[in-house]
Design an enzyme around this catalytic site. Structure first.
Site, mmCIF file in Angstrom:
data_model
loop_
_atom_site.group_PDB
_atom_site.id
_atom_site.type_symbol
_atom_site.label_atom_id
_atom_site.label_comp_id
_atom_site.label_asym_id
_atom_site.label_seq_id
_atom_site.Cartn_x
_atom_site.Cartn_y
_atom_site.Cartn_z
ATOM 1 N N GLU A 182 92.268 59.191 -0.511
ATOM 2 C CA GLU A 182 93.020 60.062 -1.457
ATOM 3 C C GLU A 182 92.827 61.374 -0.682
ATOM 4 O O GLU A 182 91.776 61.789 -0.080
ATOM 5 C CB GLU A 182 92.181 60.190 -2.654
ATOM 6 C CG GLU A 182 92.360 61.331 -3.600
ATOM 7 C CD GLU A 182 94.150 61.326 -3.997
ATOM 8 O OE1 GLU A 182 94.622 60.212 -4.304
ATOM 9 O OE2 GLU A 182 94.807 62.192 -3.434
ATOM 10 N N ASN A 235 93.517 61.902 5.113
ATOM 11 C CA ASN A 235 94.922 61.902 5.179
ATOM 12 C C ASN A 235 95.022 60.492 5.817
ATOM 13 O O ASN A 235 95.064 60.132 6.956
ATOM 14 C CB ASN A 235 95.058 63.086 6.025
ATOM 15 C CG ASN A 235 96.654 63.067 6.290
ATOM 16 O OD1 ASN A 235 97.319 62.095 5.820
ATOM 17 N ND2 ASN A 235 97.133 64.070 6.550
ATOM 18 N N ASP A 251 107.287 57.744 -3.786
ATOM 19 C CA ASP A 251 107.217 58.415 -3.008
ATOM 20 C C ASP A 251 108.648 58.997 -2.309
ATOM 21 O O ASP A 251 109.058 58.830 -1.396
ATOM 22 C CB ASP A 251 106.737 57.568 -1.859
ATOM 23 C CG ASP A 251 106.090 58.553 -0.548
ATOM 24 O OD1 ASP A 251 105.947 58.040 0.560
ATOM 25 O OD2 ASP A 251 105.997 59.780 -0.750
ATOM 26 N N GLU A 281 116.466 51.718 2.093
ATOM 27 C CA GLU A 281 116.582 52.803 3.043
ATOM 28 C C GLU A 281 116.366 52.562 4.680
ATOM 29 O O GLU A 281 117.301 52.612 5.255
ATOM 30 C CB GLU A 281 116.021 54.063 2.672
ATOM 31 C CG GLU A 281 117.301 55.002 1.939
ATOM 32 C CD GLU A 281 116.450 56.340 1.563
ATOM 33 O OE1 GLU A 281 116.060 56.757 0.572
ATOM 34 O OE2 GLU A 281 116.210 57.122 2.638
#
Lengths: 272, 308
Positions: free
Chosen positions: A127, A160, A183, A232
């Protein structure tokens, strides 16, 4: 009973001193630590609220392990890696390794739920937000204190994951990765903030074990085929490698749609 | 056969000048030097300067050149920089055969071993690939558009090299990472399979180089801002040896110059047979030589050669 409580209390004190070092390195998070509960009491979300978004592009201010060998498992899973013999166990080939990763674990709901379903599997949540990580740490400690012998296989780390996944996991170490959040980042300029992107999929593939899901299950799942036609990322890949084919597919789809519209209109008019 | 040594010398003075770059032809035919936006080539066989010509319709570089690279067989040469152009030159005629435009400023460039592809990397960590093979110009413009093949997430790529057998491409970034990726037969589809990460540097990785015996295993050398030169088994991502530069150089510099930031490794270059490694260190007016022992898999210090 006084004895289990003392043992649990001792455990949580040892953990938080380690965490204090981690939290200190992370900076901020003062609100969380100010409301430290007694052992066994679950933390309250209202004291750990943070903004929903945190910038994944900025440089980190929290400590990062230089390589997977340097991840201190005794801090995360004290029952599996007692602090004293930490050095020898880390190099041990038979030592258990983290197998599940929850990327963007938020307040830890999935980890807590999975912990009892897979009691022998080590899992970690990653996180980016400081306060939220503190909340999850407190939550895990409280659960361990009040349920002796349970919840020892989950932990959380503030990191991260878009930049540092290779620092935490070796090649083909993970069995499962979870990305339980939308997202979108619709604008083209924000596409690089997406956690799922062509670039990062390489890294996720690297840390995941191959062949975990048997071939038949993959064939039977309708989602798998759609990944290469209806996403996508698939569109980008197809348009880049087979530009003529992509145009043809587009043209075919448009033609089919207009034909369907025509036939449905004639059907309606016939009914009338 | 000449030993090919590459050094990167700091231009003395203001920090806004790009460092001068040097690259040597793998067979020792010529030396290329880039000072700012100017590219100069010196032919070692004739002992004279070479005048460059441009066939691709563009002018010379208009802004600082940031990366130079010869191909492994020495037939091609690439230069790229802050003007967002990648120029590919033929080394026999020193004529620029292709100029490729990049979206961002280029920080690293490399040519594949078979001379068919040129890869270049930008500030955002994306590695682009473009076909420079001997197809005729009318093949179609789609063939010559750069294609992104992989990337380091939001991290400047400092160095990019192909392995001697051409199977891998190694990239180093400023987030302390070195990534070794399989370079596929058809790279236009992307290089998605990661072989390993070489993690160990505690500061930015400034330069990498492959080294190998004529027949035998090859290793990866890297130098970084943490003042270390490291030897890696890049197939498995294992570190074999670390050489701390600070202690060796400490006595040669003034006391006030030995802060960590001044002892970054600027560039490394192994000899063609892999036995010696030349290391250029920031603030050191000279070159350090290390010996690379393939059997023991160790790096050992030999000497420091000072200029002047």
């Amino acid at each position: 009973m006084p004895l289990p409580d003392e043992a649990a209390g001792g455990n949580s004190v040892a953990m938080t001193s380690g965490d204090g070092a981690n939290g200190g390195g992370g900076g901020g998070g003062g609100g969380g630590r100010g409301h430290h509960q007694g052992a066994g009491k679950l933390p309250r979300k209202r004291f750990y609220r943070a903004r929903a978004h945190s910038n994944p592009l900025s440089d980190s201010h929290f400590p990062i392990p230089i390589s997977p060998d340097e991840v201190d498992l005794s801090q995360h899973y004290p029952r599996y890696f007692p602090a004293g013999e930490g050095e020898s166990r880390d190099g041990d080939a038979a030592a258990p390794r983290i197998r599940f990763a929850d990327v963007g674990c938020g307040f830890g709901g999935l980890l807590v739920g999975l912990s009892t379903l897979f009691p022998d599997t080590l899992m970690i949540g990653m996180e980016l937000r400081d306060k939220v990580t503190e909340y999850v740490k407190e939550r895990i400690l409280a659960l361990r204190a009040s349920n002796s012998g349970m919840y020892d296989n989950i932990s959380v780390v503030r990191t991260n994951s878009m930049k540092y996944i290779p620092n935490y996991f070796r090649r083909a170490q993970l069995l499962k990765m979870f990305f339980l959040f939308p997202d979108p980042h619709f604008k083209e300029k924000n596409h690089r903030r997406r956690v799922i992107s062509m670039q990062l999929l390489d890294e996720y593939a690297y840390v995941m074990e191959v062949g975990v899901i048997p071939e038949e299950l993959l064939k039977a799942d309708p989602v798998v085929k759609l990944l290469s036609t209806a996403t996508e990322e698939a569109d980008h890949t197809i348009a880049r490698i087979f530009p003529l084919q992509a145009k043809a597919i587009n043209f075919q789809n448009k033609r089919r749609e207009s034909e369907e519209r025509r036939t449905s209109r004639t059907r309606v008019s016939e009914e009338v | 056969m000449e030993d090919a040594t590459v050094e990167e010398a700091e231009v003395s003075g203001a920090a806004e000048f790009a460092p001068a770059l040097v690259a040597a032809h793998p067979l020792g035919h010529s030396v290329a030097v880039a000072v700012g936006s100017e590219l100069r080539v010196f032919d070692l066989k004739d002992g004279s300067a070479v005048s460059l010509s441009d066939d691709s319709g563009g002018g010379s570089h208009s802004d600082a050149i940031r990366a130079l690279s010869f191909s492994m067989n020495g037939l091609l040469f690439a230069s790229a920089g802050d003007d967002k152009l990648v120029k590919v030159w033929k080394t026999d005629s020193w004529c620029c055969i292709q100029t490729i435009t990049s979206e961002k400023r280029v920080s690293a460039v490399a040519i594949s071993n078979d001379g068919l592809y040129v890869t270049f990397a930008d500030k955002f960590g994306v590695i682009w690939l473009v076909n420079v093979g001997q197809s005729d110009g009318g093949q179609g413009s789609t063939d010559n558009k750069p294609v992104p093949i992989f990337g380091h997430y939001c991290s400047i790529i400092t160095s990019m090299k192909f392995s001697p057998d051409g199977r891998f491409i190694a990239t180093a970034d400023r987030d302390f990472k070195i990534r070794v990726t399989l370079f596929p037969k058809n790279p236009l589809r992307g290089a998605h399979e990661i072989q390993s990460f070489c993690l160990g540097h505690t500061e930015f990785v400034s330069c990498i180089a492959f080294t190998c015996l004529s027949q035998g295993p090859s290793f990866l050398l890297s130098g970084g801002g943490d003042s270390t030169v490291r030897l890696w088994d890049y197939i498995n991502g294992c570190i074999l040896d670390t050489c701390q530069i600070q202690d060796k150089v400490g006595e040669l510099l003034e006391p006030n110059e030995t802060e960590d930031s001044n002892l970054a490794i600027a560039d490394i270059c192994p000899t063609n047979d892999g036995s010696l490694v030349a290391v250029a260190i920031q603030s050191l007016n000279g070159v350090m030589l290390l010996a690379c022992d393939f059997i023991a898999k160790k790096l050992s210090f030999i000497k420091v050669c000072l200029f002047g």
